[in-house]
Design a protein around this motif. Sequence first.
Motif, PDB file in Angstrom:
ATOM      1  N   ASP A  82       0.817  -1.217   0.000  1.00 45.04           N
ATOM      2  CA  ASP A  82       0.000   0.000   0.000  1.00 45.04           C
ATOM      3  C   ASP A  82       0.852   1.269   0.000  1.00 45.04           C
ATOM      4  O   ASP A  82       0.400   2.316  -0.440  1.00 45.04           O
ATOM      5  CB  ASP A  82      -0.937   0.004   1.214  1.00 45.04           C
ATOM      6  CG  ASP A  82      -2.115   0.941   1.046  1.00 45.04           C
ATOM      7  OD1 ASP A  82      -2.698   0.991  -0.056  1.00 45.04           O
ATOM      8  OD2 ASP A  82      -2.461   1.631   2.029  1.00 45.04           O
ATOM      9  N   HIS A  83       2.084   1.166   0.439  1.00 42.14           N
ATOM     10  CA  HIS A  83       2.966   2.337   0.486  1.00 42.14           C
ATOM     11  C   HIS A  83       3.740   2.537  -0.816  1.00 42.14           C
ATOM     12  O   HIS A  83       3.717   3.604  -1.399  1.00 42.14           O
ATOM     13  CB  HIS A  83       3.934   2.221   1.662  1.00 42.14           C
ATOM     14  CG  HIS A  83       4.968   3.290   1.697  1.00 42.14           C
ATOM     15  ND1 HIS A  83       4.672   4.601   2.000  1.00 42.14           N
ATOM     16  CD2 HIS A  83       6.286   3.257   1.433  1.00 42.14           C
ATOM     17  CE1 HIS A  83       5.764   5.314   1.927  1.00 42.14           C
ATOM     18  NE2 HIS A  83       6.763   4.533   1.586  1.00 42.14           N
ATOM     19  N   SER A  84       4.424   1.487  -1.276  1.00 44.82           N
ATOM     20  CA  SER A  84       5.302   1.615  -2.446  1.00 44.82           C
ATOM     21  C   SER A  84       4.625   1.219  -3.757  1.00 44.82           C
ATOM     22  O   SER A  84       5.175   1.462  -4.816  1.00 44.82           O
ATOM     23  CB  SER A  84       6.537   0.733  -2.259  1.00 44.82           C
ATOM     24  OG  SER A  84       6.163  -0.641  -2.301  1.00 44.82           O
ATOM     25  N   HIS A  85       3.461   0.575  -3.667  1.00 45.35           N
ATOM     26  CA  HIS A  85       2.730   0.049  -4.825  1.00 45.35           C
ATOM     27  C   HIS A  85       3.472  -1.089  -5.528  1.00 45.35           C
ATOM     28  O   HIS A  85       3.152  -1.432  -6.662  1.00 45.35           O
ATOM     29  CB  HIS A  85       2.381   1.164  -5.831  1.00 45.35           C
ATOM     30  CG  HIS A  85       1.466   2.188  -5.272  1.00 45.35           C
ATOM     31  ND1 HIS A  85       1.916   3.384  -4.792  1.00 45.35           N
ATOM     32  CD2 HIS A  85       0.132   2.184  -5.094  1.00 45.35           C
ATOM     33  CE1 HIS A  85       0.902   4.084  -4.335  1.00 45.35           C
ATOM     34  NE2 HIS A  85      -0.186   3.377  -4.500  1.00 45.35           N
ATOM     35  N   ARG A  86       4.471  -1.696  -4.868  1.00 43.52           N
ATOM     36  CA  ARG A  86       5.164  -2.853  -5.440  1.00 43.52           C
ATOM     37  C   ARG A  86       4.182  -4.011  -5.554  1.00 43.52           C
ATOM     38  O   ARG A  86       3.407  -4.271  -4.640  1.00 43.52           O
ATOM     39  CB  ARG A  86       6.321  -3.313  -4.544  1.00 43.52           C
ATOM     40  CG  ARG A  86       7.552  -2.506  -4.604  1.00 43.52           C
ATOM     41  CD  ARG A  86       8.650  -3.057  -3.686  1.00 43.52           C
ATOM     42  NE  ARG A  86       8.184  -3.247  -2.322  1.00 43.52           N
ATOM     43  CZ  ARG A  86       8.011  -4.431  -1.731  1.00 43.52           C
ATOM     44  NH1 ARG A  86       8.278  -5.548  -2.346  1.00 43.52           N
ATOM     45  NH2 ARG A  86       7.579  -4.499  -0.493  1.00 43.52           N
ATOM     46  N   PRO A 106       7.058  -1.560  -8.937  1.00 44.87           N
ATOM     47  CA  PRO A 106       6.104  -0.532  -8.509  1.00 44.87           C
ATOM     48  C   PRO A 106       5.071  -0.326  -9.626  1.00 44.87           C
ATOM     49  O   PRO A 106       5.433  -0.050 -10.770  1.00 44.87           O
ATOM     50  CB  PRO A 106       6.969   0.714  -8.324  1.00 44.87           C
ATOM     51  CG  PRO A 106       8.369   0.203  -8.199  1.00 44.87           C
ATOM     52  CD  PRO A 106       8.420  -1.038  -9.023  1.00 44.87           C
ATOM     53  N   MET A 107       3.801  -0.469  -9.309  1.00 45.44           N
ATOM     54  CA  MET A 107       2.744  -0.463 -10.315  1.00 45.44           C
ATOM     55  C   MET A 107       2.139   0.911 -10.591  1.00 45.44           C
ATOM     56  O   MET A 107       1.413   1.074 -11.565  1.00 45.44           O
ATOM     57  CB  MET A 107       1.632  -1.434  -9.893  1.00 45.44           C
ATOM     58  CG  MET A 107       2.102  -2.873  -9.728  1.00 45.44           C
ATOM     59  SD  MET A 107       2.795  -3.571 -11.244  1.00 45.44           S
ATOM     60  CE  MET A 107       1.331  -3.712 -12.234  1.00 45.44           C
ATOM     61  N   PHE A 108       2.443   1.904  -9.771  1.00 49.99           N
ATOM     62  CA  PHE A 108       1.782   3.200  -9.922  1.00 49.99           C
ATOM     63  C   PHE A 108       2.087   3.847 -11.271  1.00 49.99           C
ATOM     64  O   PHE A 108       1.282   4.594 -11.809  1.00 49.99           O
ATOM     65  CB  PHE A 108       2.151   4.137  -8.773  1.00 49.99           C
ATOM     66  CG  PHE A 108       1.231   5.320  -8.646  1.00 49.99           C
ATOM     67  CD1 PHE A 108      -0.087   5.143  -8.249  1.00 49.99           C
ATOM     68  CD2 PHE A 108       1.661   6.588  -8.940  1.00 49.99           C
ATOM     69  CE1 PHE A 108      -0.952   6.217  -8.135  1.00 49.99           C
ATOM     70  CE2 PHE A 108       0.806   7.685  -8.833  1.00 49.99           C
ATOM     71  CZ  PHE A 108      -0.500   7.492  -8.429  1.00 49.99           C
ATOM     72  N   ARG A 109       3.219   3.532 -11.854  1.00 52.07           N
ATOM     73  CA  ARG A 109       3.571   4.120 -13.156  1.00 52.07           C
ATOM     74  C   ARG A 109       2.583   3.718 -14.247  1.00 52.07           C
ATOM     75  O   ARG A 109       2.502   4.375 -15.273  1.00 52.07           O
ATOM     76  CB  ARG A 109       4.992   3.720 -13.555  1.00 52.07           C
ATOM     77  CG  ARG A 109       5.116   2.230 -13.907  1.00 52.07           C
ATOM     78  CD  ARG A 109       6.517   1.831 -14.257  1.00 52.07           C
ATOM     79  NE  ARG A 109       7.182   1.470 -13.020  1.00 52.07           N
ATOM     80  CZ  ARG A 109       8.369   0.902 -12.956  1.00 52.07           C
ATOM     81  NH1 ARG A 109       9.049   0.672 -14.032  1.00 52.07           N
ATOM     82  NH2 ARG A 109       8.893   0.574 -11.807  1.00 52.07           N
ATOM     83  N   TYR A 110       1.825   2.635 -14.042  1.00 51.90           N
ATOM     84  CA  TYR A 110       0.857   2.167 -15.031  1.00 51.90           C
ATOM     85  C   TYR A 110      -0.555   2.694 -14.755  1.00 51.90           C
ATOM     86  O   TYR A 110      -1.475   2.428 -15.527  1.00 51.90           O
ATOM     87  CB  TYR A 110       0.827   0.639 -15.058  1.00 51.90           C
ATOM     88  CG  TYR A 110       2.174   0.029 -15.319  1.00 51.90           C
ATOM     89  CD1 TYR A 110       2.791   0.168 -16.563  1.00 51.90           C
ATOM     90  CD2 TYR A 110       2.854  -0.671 -14.333  1.00 51.90           C
ATOM     91  CE1 TYR A 110       4.038  -0.381 -16.810  1.00 51.90           C
ATOM     92  CE2 TYR A 110       4.101  -1.227 -14.580  1.00 51.90           C
ATOM     93  CZ  TYR A 110       4.686  -1.070 -15.814  1.00 51.90           C
ATOM     94  OH  TYR A 110       5.927  -1.613 -16.060  1.00 51.90           O
TER      95      TYR A 110
END
Length: 174
Positions: A82-86, A106-110
Amino acid sequence: MLYTGRALKRLRLMRGIKQSHVAELLGVTQATVSRWETGVLTPAEEQRAALERLFARPASAADAAIKRLVETSTARVHLICDHSHRLLAASPLRRREWRRDLLGTPMFRYASEAIRQAESTLQDLGWYHDQTSSLVVETGPNDRDDVPIVAGRVLWERIPLVDEAMGRLVTTLT
């Protein structure tokens, strides 16, 4: 860098792994790991990727059970930090959608713009203070071919992991 020195040290200590063992696994010296943790050195790209893979592994039997349940689910579901989105785990349907192995990435880039907007509201919603939070989110498309997200709805569920970190279970709603 995915991990700050303090975060790297915390993850290592929570997993009960010695600096010398991390060094052995990554092919560096114990002094190098110590310098990463104090912020004197920054791991190279290849070393960061190896650290992501190392710490993407479950830390306990309970976390391993959660990972196994996600990885064998027939739903379109994945688990992230929940913090790093890994990415910690993904169901077969989700992995097929993405067409590549993203474990530890890390998935947030998508994320689509709609997901980014929903993420920006979490602090105001008290997401980080209520350990049993759940939220339905409109995804919107991300217009990417490599890791596509289509317009739809997902359920975000915040779940505690054994190392005192929090995970986010992301389930596509039909």
